[in-house]
Write an enzyme that holds these catalytic residues in place. Structure first.
Site, PDB file in Angstrom:
ATOM      1  N   LYS A   1      42.715  55.636   1.370  1.00  0.00           N
ATOM      2  CA  LYS A   1      43.337  55.999   2.562  1.00  0.00           C
ATOM      3  C   LYS A   1      43.004  55.503   3.863  1.00  0.00           C
ATOM      4  O   LYS A   1      41.991  55.544   4.337  1.00  0.00           O
ATOM      5  CB  LYS A   1      43.591  57.684   2.877  1.00  0.00           C
ATOM      6  CG  LYS A   1      44.153  58.360   1.608  1.00  0.00           C
ATOM      7  CD  LYS A   1      43.958  59.746   1.750  1.00  0.00           C
ATOM      8  CE  LYS A   1      42.522  60.245   1.828  1.00  0.00           C
ATOM      9  NZ  LYS A   1      42.296  61.731   1.938  1.00  0.00           N
TER      10      LYS A   1
ATOM     11  N   THR B   1      46.283  66.785  12.957  1.00  0.00           N
ATOM     12  CA  THR B   1      46.226  65.853  11.657  1.00  0.00           C
ATOM     13  C   THR B   1      45.139  66.912  10.870  1.00  0.00           C
ATOM     14  O   THR B   1      44.618  66.212   9.607  1.00  0.00           O
ATOM     15  CB  THR B   1      45.838  64.588  12.084  1.00  0.00           C
ATOM     16  OG1 THR B   1      44.628  64.710  12.719  1.00  0.00           O
ATOM     17  CG2 THR B   1      47.001  63.715  12.748  1.00  0.00           C
TER      18      THR B   1
ATOM     19  N   GLY C   1      43.219  68.530   8.351  1.00  0.00           N
ATOM     20  CA  GLY C   1      44.019  68.934   6.835  1.00  0.00           C
ATOM     21  C   GLY C   1      44.832  67.836   6.124  1.00  0.00           C
ATOM     22  O   GLY C   1      45.466  68.378   5.263  1.00  0.00           O
ATOM     23  N   THR C   2      45.200  66.837   6.898  1.00  0.00           N
ATOM     24  CA  THR C   2      45.925  66.046   6.036  1.00  0.00           C
ATOM     25  C   THR C   2      45.524  65.374   4.696  1.00  0.00           C
ATOM     26  O   THR C   2      46.185  65.292   3.752  1.00  0.00           O
ATOM     27  CB  THR C   2      46.386  64.604   6.785  1.00  0.00           C
ATOM     28  OG1 THR C   2      45.054  64.346   7.535  1.00  0.00           O
ATOM     29  CG2 THR C   2      47.297  64.885   7.792  1.00  0.00           C
ATOM     30  N   GLY C   3      44.188  65.364   4.443  1.00  0.00           N
ATOM     31  CA  GLY C   3      43.597  64.887   3.127  1.00  0.00           C
ATOM     32  C   GLY C   3      43.701  65.874   2.135  1.00  0.00           C
ATOM     33  O   GLY C   3      44.147  65.339   1.017  1.00  0.00           O
ATOM     34  N   CYS C   4      43.378  67.110   2.465  1.00  0.00           N
ATOM     35  CA  CYS C   4      43.657  68.189   1.499  1.00  0.00           C
ATOM     36  C   CYS C   4      45.023  68.186   0.880  1.00  0.00           C
ATOM     37  O   CYS C   4      45.230  68.554   0.006  1.00  0.00           O
ATOM     38  CB  CYS C   4      43.146  69.609   2.206  1.00  0.00           C
ATOM     39  SG  CYS C   4      41.500  69.422   2.944  1.00  0.00           S
TER      40      CYS C   4
END
Ligand SMILES: Cc1ncc(COP(=O)(O)OP(=O)(O)O)c(N)n1
Ligand SMILES: Cc1ncsc1CCOP(=O)(O)O
Ligand SMILES: [Mg+2]
Length: 553
Positions: free
Chosen positions: A231, A264, A266-269
């Site tokens: 990412k 933003t 928590g976007t990865g989880c």
């Protein structure tokens, strides 16, 4: 059943029928506010408690991750993302973090024995489709996870190699890198590192360009996962968010425009959970990633202006609720049957004939005493209808009156109207309820007792009954008369509003029927096909008040 007695069910409002397996009689329905189709399915197969035997498997994600007390990331984000994407999410908690939008103030790692016990509880009992991992804070925890996955194989494993929080706090130290590389990555169907995590997994290489990301994806793939998504959200100087997906054969550059927001966290989880959700539904990997990315972008867009906490990176809006509520300045209006007292149904052709705008017409009707407004547009362009509807919602809410949309669920949703009115040839009311949710007002046109009963079962709030008198406003409309209205009122569990050819002179006869659930009259031409809406509405209001006081005395 082990978990309930039949009596418990029979005494509750459980919606399925009382059923004696030895009896051939038609079951009696305990709660008829349940769609008949569902009642029928339940009748076809249920145990002696009346519990339906029909099994519906819903896609199931197990997230193995840390708890974020601020609920922007971690287990909380995973559960919200799964809920938003329509899959079930069970959870094994690996660590409890004291965390907010400022940063991580503390971490309490759950013992590997207890992580193992949680894994066993879920995997030995529930049919998990996809496991998604997040914060795995110790070597022991990675080991017990790998053991469990060998013991209870699942359809797919999504590994989000969480190491550093968005605030820069360490969530999994370098000690776990070797077990990650040797044990977990080879089991994964996809790993989703960001630039920093990819760099850490590769021993600290610098990743600065898209070419670096491609090279990292290839090297990570060589560690054993079936595919890799690197990412690039943190890539410097990029207007777009660029991710690189490598499936061992091909690179895919996935580009999306950056949402301008600080929310933003928590976007990865969320992305990893959304990928897991799509995989569990049966999507192939690339499709799952594309859908998940689109979902995250939409959620970021919806949450870009919310304020939660004082830190630099706030959470966003997983359930895509904020924008929907933007058009209304107040919370959802509660339905009160007395709102049906003087129900004004608009007609733009009539307004044009008298040279006025819809907003002026609605304003005048409300000032004259209308208690609820329905926008009824049969020929307008959707765009034009929506713009008018948005303006009318503002006016109605300014005056504290509900605004319903005739027929068009899409327009009602888009302008955040208070509800809709549908007829027998429109979308069935139970589907309308599903689409609009539990709070919105739903009215259904009914000419017969059966239709009135069905409207109640379907979850409507009121019924409209007519034409009470002949009308020119609706072509080919069958007139049910005062007797038809009485019959429907008697059969209806819902409040009723009479419609069709009603005006200030004949409204009295309608009210004088004296039906307790007849709450008012709905009118089109008597208000809108007149020169002065304000005075016509006042007139009708006065007639209604007079008739009601006569009925009461
Ligand atoms: C309050 C109220 N009652 C009945 C109707 C008629 O609805 P429907 O039968 O769907 O016919 P159309 O209005 O769509 O032509 C109504 N609109 N409002
Ligand atoms: C929409 C509708 N549904 C049954 S009668 C009717 C028309 C009512 O219009 P009017 O009040 O002008 O008779
Ligand atoms: Mg209709």
């Amino acid at each position: 059943m082990a978990f309930c007695s039949c009596n418990q069910f029979l005494s509750s409002t459980y919606p399925f029928p009382i059923f004696n397996k030895n009896s051939k009689s038609v079951p009696k329905f305990l709660n008829s506010r349940v769609p008949q189709s569902l009642q029928f399915q339940a009748y076809m197969s249920m145990d002696q408690c009346g519990v339906p035997l029909t099994k519906i498997k819903i896609p199931h994600i197990l997230t193995v991750a840390g708890s974020d007390s601020g609920a922007g990331a971690g287990i909380q984000a995973d559960i919200k993302a799964c809920a938003a994407r329509g899959v079930y999410c069970s959870s094994v908690i690996t660590a409890v973090t004291a965390q907010n939008t400022v940063g991580v103030q503390g971490v309490d790692i759950v013992s590997e024995a207890f992580v193992s016990q949680q894994l066993n509880s879920v995997l030995s009992d529930m049919q998990v489709d996809v496991v998604k991992t997040g914060m795995l804070p110790s070597l022991g925890i990675v080991n017990v996870l790998c053991q469990s996955l060998r013991h209870f194989p699942v359809r797919a494993l999504v590994v989000d190699p969480v190491m550093v929080s968005t605030s820069g706090d360490i969530l999994a130290g370098p000690s776990i890198l070797s077990v990650f590389r040797e044990e977990l990555l080879p089991m994964a169907d996809i790993i989703t590192p960001n630039i920093k995590e990819a760099s850490a997994l590769l021993g600290g290489v610098q990743l600065e360009t898209i070419a670096d990301m491609c090279s990292a994806a290839k090297q990570l793939h060589a560690m054993g996962p079936r595919s890799v998504l690197v990412k690039g959200g943190d890539l410097p100087d990029s207007l777009d968010a660029v991710d690189i997906f490598f499936d061992g054969k091909q690179y895919h550059e996935l580009r999306s425009s950056r949402v301008k927001t600080h929310n933003t966290h928590g976007t990865g989880c969320t992305l990893a959970s959304a990928i897991a959700a799509e995989l569990a539904k049966g999507s192939p990997m690339l499709r799952a990633i594309k859908v998940a990315k689109r979902y995250v972008e939409t959620a970021l867009e919806y949450g870009k202006d919310i304020v939660i906490g004082n830190g630099p990176q706030g959470p966003f809006d997983h359930l895509l609720r904020l924008k929907r509520g933007l058009y209304s300045s107040t919370k959802q209006m509660e339905f009160n049957p007395s709102d049906l007292f003087l129900y004004a149904v608009t007609d733009s052709v009539m307004n044009e004939r008298w040279g006025r705008t819809m907003t002026d017409a609605v304003k005048a009707a409300i000032e004259g005493g209308a208690t609820i407004i329905q926008l009824r547009e049969k020929d307008a362009d959707t765009r034009e209808f929506l713009e008018t509807a948005k303006a009318c919602v503002e006016i109605c809410h300014f005056y504290g009156k509900p605004l319903l949309i005739n027929d068009r669920i899409d327009v009602a949703l888009a302008c955040d109207a208070d509800g809709v009115h549908v007829g027998q040839s429109d979308m069935p009311a139970h589907l309308v309820r599903t689409l609009l949710g539990p709070e919105k007002i739903i009215g259904v046109s009914c000419k017969t007792p059966e239709q009135a009963k069905q409207a109640w079962i379907d979850g409507a709030d009121y019924i409209g009954c007519g034409g009470v008198y002949p009308t020119n406003t609706k072509a080919n409309n069958v007139t049910v008369g005062l007797e038809g209205l009485r019959t429907v009122c008697l059969a209806s569990n819902l409040p009723v509003v009479a419609i069709g050819g009603i005006n200030a002179s004949n409204a009295r006869s309608v009210i004088e029927l004296g039906m307790p659930n007849l709450e008012g009259v709905a009118v089109v031409s008597a208000l809108f096909d007149r020169e002065n809406i304000l005075s016509e509405t006042r007139n009708l209001h006065a007639s209604l008040i007079q008739a009601v006081s006569k009925v009461k005395s």
